[in-house]
Motif scaffolding. Structure first.
Motif, short mmCIF file in Angstrom:
data_model
loop_
_atom_site.label_atom_id
_atom_site.label_comp_id
_atom_site.label_asym_id
_atom_site.label_seq_id
_atom_site.Cartn_x
_atom_site.Cartn_y
_atom_site.Cartn_z
N MET A 180 59.93 -74.75 -22.64
CA MET A 180 59.22 -76.02 -22.60
C MET A 180 57.74 -75.70 -22.38
O MET A 180 57.38 -74.74 -21.69
N LYS A 181 56.87 -76.48 -22.99
CA LYS A 181 55.44 -76.19 -22.96
C LYS A 181 54.90 -76.06 -21.54
O LYS A 181 54.03 -75.23 -21.27
N ASP A 182 55.43 -76.87 -20.61
CA ASP A 182 54.91 -76.83 -19.23
C ASP A 182 55.52 -75.72 -18.39
O ASP A 182 55.22 -75.60 -17.20
N GLY A 183 56.40 -74.90 -18.98
CA GLY A 183 56.98 -73.77 -18.26
C GLY A 183 58.07 -74.16 -17.28
O GLY A 183 58.51 -73.32 -16.48
N SER A 184 58.55 -75.40 -17.34
CA SER A 184 59.55 -75.86 -16.38
C SER A 184 60.94 -75.30 -16.65
O SER A 184 61.81 -75.35 -15.78
N GLY A 185 61.16 -74.82 -17.85
CA GLY A 185 62.47 -74.28 -18.21
C GLY A 185 62.49 -73.86 -19.66
O GLY A 185 61.47 -73.90 -20.35
N PHE A 186 63.66 -73.46 -20.13
CA PHE A 186 63.77 -72.93 -21.48
C PHE A 186 65.01 -73.48 -22.17
O PHE A 186 65.96 -73.95 -21.53
N PHE A 187 64.99 -73.40 -23.50
CA PHE A 187 66.10 -73.82 -24.34
C PHE A 187 66.88 -72.58 -24.79
O PHE A 187 66.30 -71.50 -24.98
N TYR A 188 68.19 -72.78 -24.99
CA TYR A 188 69.05 -71.68 -25.43
C TYR A 188 70.27 -72.26 -26.12
O TYR A 188 70.54 -73.46 -26.06
N LYS A 241 54.65 -74.67 -31.50
CA LYS A 241 53.68 -74.03 -30.60
C LYS A 241 53.02 -75.03 -29.66
O LYS A 241 52.64 -74.67 -28.53
N ASP A 242 52.87 -76.27 -30.10
CA ASP A 242 52.26 -77.27 -29.21
C ASP A 242 53.27 -77.86 -28.24
O ASP A 242 52.92 -78.68 -27.38
N GLY A 243 54.53 -77.43 -28.35
CA GLY A 243 55.56 -77.87 -27.43
C GLY A 243 56.13 -79.25 -27.71
O GLY A 243 57.01 -79.71 -26.98
N ARG A 244 55.69 -79.89 -28.78
CA ARG A 244 56.11 -81.27 -28.98
C ARG A 244 57.51 -81.39 -29.58
O ARG A 244 58.29 -82.25 -29.16
N TYR A 245 57.81 -80.57 -30.55
CA TYR A 245 59.06 -80.75 -31.30
C TYR A 245 60.01 -79.57 -31.11
O TYR A 245 59.58 -78.40 -31.09
N ALA A 246 61.29 -79.91 -31.00
CA ALA A 246 62.35 -78.92 -31.18
C ALA A 246 62.84 -79.07 -32.62
O ALA A 246 63.26 -80.15 -33.03
N VAL A 247 62.75 -78.00 -33.38
CA VAL A 247 63.17 -78.01 -34.78
C VAL A 247 64.52 -77.30 -34.86
O VAL A 247 64.65 -76.16 -34.39
N ILE A 248 65.51 -77.96 -35.43
CA ILE A 248 66.89 -77.46 -35.41
C ILE A 248 67.39 -77.28 -36.84
O ILE A 248 67.35 -78.20 -37.65
N VAL A 262 63.61 -83.02 -32.80
CA VAL A 262 63.65 -83.82 -31.58
C VAL A 262 62.25 -83.84 -31.00
O VAL A 262 61.65 -82.78 -30.79
N ASP A 263 61.73 -85.03 -30.75
CA ASP A 263 60.42 -85.18 -30.13
C ASP A 263 60.60 -85.04 -28.62
O ASP A 263 61.17 -85.92 -27.96
N LEU A 264 60.12 -83.92 -28.07
CA LEU A 264 60.34 -83.63 -26.66
C LEU A 264 59.45 -84.45 -25.74
O LEU A 264 59.64 -84.44 -24.52
N THR A 265 58.48 -85.18 -26.32
CA THR A 265 57.64 -86.05 -25.49
C THR A 265 58.35 -87.36 -25.18
O THR A 265 57.91 -88.12 -24.31
N GLU A 266 59.43 -87.64 -25.90
CA GLU A 266 60.22 -88.83 -25.64
C GLU A 266 61.28 -88.53 -24.59
O GLU A 266 61.93 -87.48 -24.62
N ALA A 267 61.49 -89.44 -23.66
CA ALA A 267 62.41 -89.20 -22.57
C ALA A 267 63.85 -89.04 -23.05
O ALA A 267 64.63 -88.28 -22.47
N ALA A 268 64.21 -89.73 -24.12
CA ALA A 268 65.60 -89.75 -24.56
C ALA A 268 66.01 -88.52 -25.36
O ALA A 268 67.21 -88.26 -25.53
#
Length: 686
Positions: A180-188, A241-248, A262-268
């Motif tokens: 995640m862009k803010d370094g709070s965690g990671f995707f796997y 790179k800007d942390g906004r989207y997860a591309v799957i 997935v737009d990671l700036t959206e809560a849902a």
């Protein structure tokens, strides 16, 4: 050479009827887990003992092992990843162990070790897998691979202190790691936890992408994406790179895939499906705000570059750079430019474009070869890439996108001898008139027929490109020839090249390989009875199939971790992911095609076969070792002439990844010594 008495292999009367055809499977009991079934384990031990006795008597084995140890004994670095002011890279120190992960404070700062996997196990069987650094350079997520299996356990390290945090993520497989862009965690990516004791036999279904927040238990990880209605899909992802989207990218097992963001700036975290079919290839390589930059094969057999603006209610794909005669393989958005990698007869060229798709020159290369692993950010002109070729060691370059200057960041100092080697590209004509390329390595003074090793793969749209590999040099130094062929089924000439070698067209791959072998002999490159062939995984299938079809062509065969039972391949672990490549044995048309080339089922009785050395590993959970067990049992039971037909089963090892260098050296020394014995290569200490 010692006389060979093969271990007795029990035969059972297993027979099944498929579409009116009765098929015997007398060695099905060898499908049992070698680590759990003592009967199979004893059979493996007996086979290894016979093989080791034979290999121990080959004088070339030690000569190859000693020379490859020297050839691997040089320092080499991976392409660095820049995070904040820090640079992260792997350093391989020599001919033993695994690469060690380092961090450098600033471009010219001091290096220090972050992770040394060589301390994780005495036998080198525990390795560092995937790794990813948070954008601020403060945390490192890394995967641990045990015994060569595809399963991973993910841990987290604090970069400043080297402290390993309490986070542990299990049952990751076929995974990327991205923060995640803010370094709070990671995707796997992970699969459901398998039943106890069944990890290496578990079917790979219900692949899913999760987010792990630092400092929390895995049970609280948040699901990003899954398709329970399509449990056999494989999901690959990347965070922009800007942390906004997860591309799957979701695939049933081919290059063609569905595309979701997935737009990671959206809560849902709501998945937005852009492409739902599996008709084309899609690769998102960057974004500028809501605009995605994408490589695709839609309406472009050799791929093209397009853009898509997610801000539009009904976005449409707009051509950025159209299809060329060369094949687009990769693209990167770095320093305000698009860098696009193309293959021209399996050799790389890198073209530059501005963000509107206008040509902007080329990235000059130091020679003819392969450019791999570009690293960089959309707004930072500093980037890095690797250049390599069969006669050029892997060298890391720093490239300034703004000034167009490339400078060597690190170049390995190799043992002497590389200047004696020449590399040529040849083209031969296959059975149906198709022009098939191959690279040929030889010593400059070797101008006549010589013992030759021919390597091929031919499947899954995988490209065989020029790379530096010390075992190739070890063979060629002795006066042998090394040939690597770009068969149909690969992706060297785009989608049509792949399609021409899959499903009902698979025989084209074997015809290409056979034509290459005939060409090498007809042109006086390979000696008349001096041709050995090698392939691994899908390439192991290739070797098994062509030996059955044309055994007289070859002096020796080296099928590694091969797919040998084409009627049951989809029943083991992730074999169902290969259905789009091979076809389903449960469908009559596919069954009848598979039965024409399945190595286990098409052994040509009462013909003289080449010497065969099969290699596999007890913890291979991708192509399970049962394929090789059943195949060699059938070969040993048949009347195939006096040459040896052996198998070596590596322990605490898998499909190939995660091996320490000394195991790689030992495996190639076995194979090269075996091939030398039967091709007539006179091996002397170098």
């Amino acid at each position: 050479m010692p006389a060979i008495t093969y271990p007795k292999t029990e035969r059972s009367d297993v027979r099944e009827e498929h579409f009116g055809v009765t098929v015997a499977d007398p060695y099905r009991w060898l499908e049992n887990d070698v680590r759990a079934d003592t009967k199979v384990a004893d059979w493996v031990e007996d086979q290894n003992q016979v093989t080791d006795t034979y290999l121990d008597a080959l004088p070339a084995r030690k000569a190859f092992q000693d020379r490859m140890t020297e050839l691997f004994d040089y320092e080499r670095l991976s392409v660095p990843q820049k995070r904040g002011a820090r640079y992260f890279y792997l350093r391989f120190a020599g001919s033993t162990g695994h690469g060690v992960l380092h961090v450098r404070e600033g471009l010219d700062g001091a290096d220090r070790v972050l992770i040394d996997p060589n301390a994780w196990s005495k036998d080198g069987s525990v390795a560092l897998g995937e790794w990813s650094v948070s954008d601020d350079g403060e945390h490192l997520a890394y995967a641990v691979q045990d015994g060569g299996a595809d399963w991973r356990t993910i841990r987290v390290l604090k970069v400043a202190t080297g402290e390993i945090l309490g986070d542990e993520v299990r049952w990751a497989r076929f995974t990327a790691l991205d923060w995640m862009k803010d370094g709070s965690g990671f995707f796997y990516c992970r699969y459901p936890e398998p039943e106890a004791g069944m990890a290496l036999q578990a079917s790979v279904e219900n692949h899913a992408i999760y987010f792990h927040r630092l400092g929390t238990p895995q049970a609280e990880d948040r699901l990003l994406y899954a398709t329970p209605d399509q449990p056999r899909l494989l999901h690959l992802f990347e965070i922009t790179k800007d942390g906004r989207y997860a591309v799957i990218i979701s695939s049933p097992g081919t290059m063609a895939a569905a595309l979701t963001v997935v737009d990671l700036t959206e809560a849902a975290w709501r998945p937005r499906k852009l492409i739902e079919d599996f008709d084309n290839e899609w690769n998102v390589f960057g974004n500028r705000g809501t605009k995605l930059f994408i490589g695709t094969s839609r309406d472009a057999e050799r791929r093209k570059l397009v853009t898509l603006d997610l801000a539009e209610a009904n976005p449409v794909f707009t051509d950025l750079v159209g299809e060329r005669e060369a094949v687009l393989t990769s693209a990167w958005l770095i320093g305000g430019r698009v860098l696009a990698s193309y293959l021209v007869d399996a050799k790389t060229e890198i073209l530059r474009y501005d963000l509107e798709g206008r040509p902007d020159g080329v990235v000059e290369q130091p020679g003819i070869g392969s450019v791999l692993g570009f690293q960089g950010d959309p707004d930072d002109p500093e980037s890095f890439f690797v250049f390599t070729s069969y006669d050029a060691p892997t060298t890391v370059y720093r490239y300034d996108v703004e000034t167009r200057e490339a400078s060597i960041w690190t170049k390995p100092q190799l043992p002497p001898g590389l200047d004696r080697i020449v590399v040529e590209q040849h083209f031969c004509t296959s059975k149906d008139g198709t022009r098939v390329p191959m690279f040929v390595m030889r010593r400059k003074d070797v101008t006549g027929p010589a013992p030759t090793l021919l390597y091929g793969y031919g499947g899954f749209s995988i490209n065989l490109v020029p790379i530096y590999f010390p075992p190739y040099q070890a063979w060629v130094e002795q006066g042998g020839v090394l040939a690597v062929v770009n068969l149909r089924g690969g992706g060297e000439y785009g989608r049509a090249w792949h399609e021409a070698g899959r499903l009902g067209n698979k025989q084209n791959v074997f015809d290409d390989f056979i034509a290459t072998a005939e060409y090498l002999q007809a042109q006086g490159i390979a000696s008349p009875d001096g041709l050995a062939i090698k392939g691994e995984s899908n390439g192991g299938l290739l070797v098994g199939a062509v030996v059955n079809q044309r055994p007289e062509l070859f002096a020796a065969a080296l099928p590694g971790v091969g797919v040998m039972d084409m009627l049951r391949y989809d029943r083991f672990t992730g074999g169902h992911l290969w259905l789009p490549e091979y076809g389903s044995p449960a469908e009559e048309a596919h069954f009848r095609n598979l039965m024409t080339y399945s190595p286990y089922h098409t052994i040509a009785q009462s013909k003289t076969y080449p010497a065969i050395l099969v290699t596999t590993a007890d913890m291979d959970d991708r192509v399970v070792p049962a394929h090789s067990f059943k195949y060699i049992a059938a070969v040993q039971a048949a009347d195939l002439g006096p040459r040896p037909h052996l198998i070596h089963v590596e322990t605490r090892s898998g499909h190939g990844m995660g091996k320490p260098t000394e195991k790689v050296i030992a495996e190639y020394a076995d194979q090269w010594a075996f091939a030398a014995r039967w091709t007539g290569l006179d091996v002397k200490p170098v």
